[in-house]
Design an enzyme around this catalytic site. Sequence first.
Site, mmCIF file in Angstrom:
data_model
loop_
_atom_site.group_PDB
_atom_site.id
_atom_site.type_symbol
_atom_site.label_atom_id
_atom_site.label_comp_id
_atom_site.label_asym_id
_atom_site.label_seq_id
_atom_site.Cartn_x
_atom_site.Cartn_y
_atom_site.Cartn_z
ATOM 1 N N LEU A 1 1.085 -1.570 0.063
ATOM 2 C CA LEU A 1 0.015 0.051 0.171
ATOM 3 C C LEU A 1 0.517 1.286 -0.111
ATOM 4 O O LEU A 1 1.870 1.496 0.246
ATOM 5 C CB LEU A 1 -0.946 -0.007 0.887
ATOM 6 C CG LEU A 1 -1.820 -0.811 1.531
ATOM 7 C CD1 LEU A 1 -2.561 -1.256 2.778
ATOM 8 C CD2 LEU A 1 -2.913 -1.558 0.079
ATOM 9 N N CYS A 2 -0.166 2.564 -0.232
ATOM 10 C CA CYS A 2 0.745 3.295 -0.432
ATOM 11 C C CYS A 2 1.520 4.293 1.213
ATOM 12 O O CYS A 2 1.095 3.681 1.921
ATOM 13 C CB CYS A 2 -0.048 4.819 -0.411
ATOM 14 S SG CYS A 2 0.410 6.252 -0.424
ATOM 15 N N PRO A 3 2.504 4.512 1.698
ATOM 16 C CA PRO A 3 3.209 5.005 -0.070
ATOM 17 C C PRO A 3 4.460 4.116 -0.744
ATOM 18 O O PRO A 3 5.326 3.953 -1.113
ATOM 19 C CB PRO A 3 4.211 6.378 0.707
ATOM 20 C CG PRO A 3 4.550 4.861 2.173
ATOM 21 C CD PRO A 3 3.441 4.851 2.040
ATOM 22 N N ASP B 1 -2.093 -2.122 -5.806
ATOM 23 C CA ASP B 1 -3.288 -0.864 -5.168
ATOM 24 C C ASP B 1 -3.334 0.665 -5.457
ATOM 25 O O ASP B 1 -2.859 0.987 -6.024
ATOM 26 C CB ASP B 1 -2.134 0.533 -3.970
ATOM 27 C CG ASP B 1 -2.593 1.360 -3.206
ATOM 28 O OD1 ASP B 1 -3.347 1.774 -3.024
ATOM 29 O OD2 ASP B 1 -1.574 2.436 -2.532
ATOM 30 N N PHE C 1 2.880 -3.410 5.753
ATOM 31 C CA PHE C 1 3.103 -1.540 6.552
ATOM 32 C C PHE C 1 4.422 -1.981 7.893
ATOM 33 O O PHE C 1 4.044 -2.737 8.174
ATOM 34 C CB PHE C 1 1.965 -1.091 6.709
ATOM 35 C CG PHE C 1 1.558 0.550 6.175
ATOM 36 C CD1 PHE C 1 1.878 0.691 4.775
ATOM 37 C CD2 PHE C 1 1.892 1.368 7.395
ATOM 38 C CE1 PHE C 1 1.675 2.211 4.460
ATOM 39 C CE2 PHE C 1 1.888 2.956 6.696
ATOM 40 C CZ PHE C 1 1.747 3.294 5.789
#
Lengths: 97, 174
Positions: A32-34, A59, B115
């Site tokens: 996902l971003c970034p 994404d 993440f």
Amino acid sequence: MKGNQRYEQGEAMTVQSNPTGVTTELDCSGLLCPLPVYKAALVLNKLEDGALLRLVTTDPGALEDIPAMTRQRQDTLVSVEEGADSQTFLIRKGIAS
Amino acid sequence: MTQTLEPLSEIQPEPTEPRSRPRRIALVASKGTLDQAYPPLIMASTAVSLGWEAGIYFTFYGLDILHKDRFENLKVASLANPSGPIQLPNILGAVPGATAAATKVMRKWMSDARFPTIPEFIEMTRDLGVTFFACSTTMGVMGVEKSDLIEGADIAGAAAFLDYAADADVSLFV
């Protein structure tokens, strides 16, 4: 998995995929971003001007982000292909003469 | 099955002349919760990826993001946070353990999405040359020593940050 390994997917690979030179491949599927922009920039920073990068993302934001990235970095977006669940960008480092 | 999008000329205007100096973003990180620590780090890491310069001024609770003993354990508020990861009546947000539970849920979201953690983001942005300003007033008021902060933090006051921000193209307060 721990630590950095979580986003270590997408190591750049160099392949011979066009008659005029080498294209570097970067698969950022699932990131996902970034992270697609971050990882693409790390690779682009190491490439010579004129070199090609083929970037695969999943994404949906990448459809706006990658053109913005090439515009801001003053690289060249050669092509964009939208698949069912992914996008493929061909980027040439630097501004084409 | 693939399909080519609209003509590239519409996506990407003609490249502009090379810039005389790189673009710059100046960010203020004023909050020390897990959810509020991410945005300035995401913006800064993106900016340097675009070839910009980026600096973050960490002030008040935001200084926890640079604090060696705290940046791994930032939390999500369960009280007075109607958007929190656990939807509870506000009164239950004060129950012991509610903050820990909300934090655990957000950590799992981030981990499942592969993440980076806050310490990983700090490392990524530092490696890319993001400037970290540590607010000297916050350090004085809250008793934070330079040795409490991660390596590479510049201790600075508001004037030093504004001197940096005066040449910024984008400034954001988080």
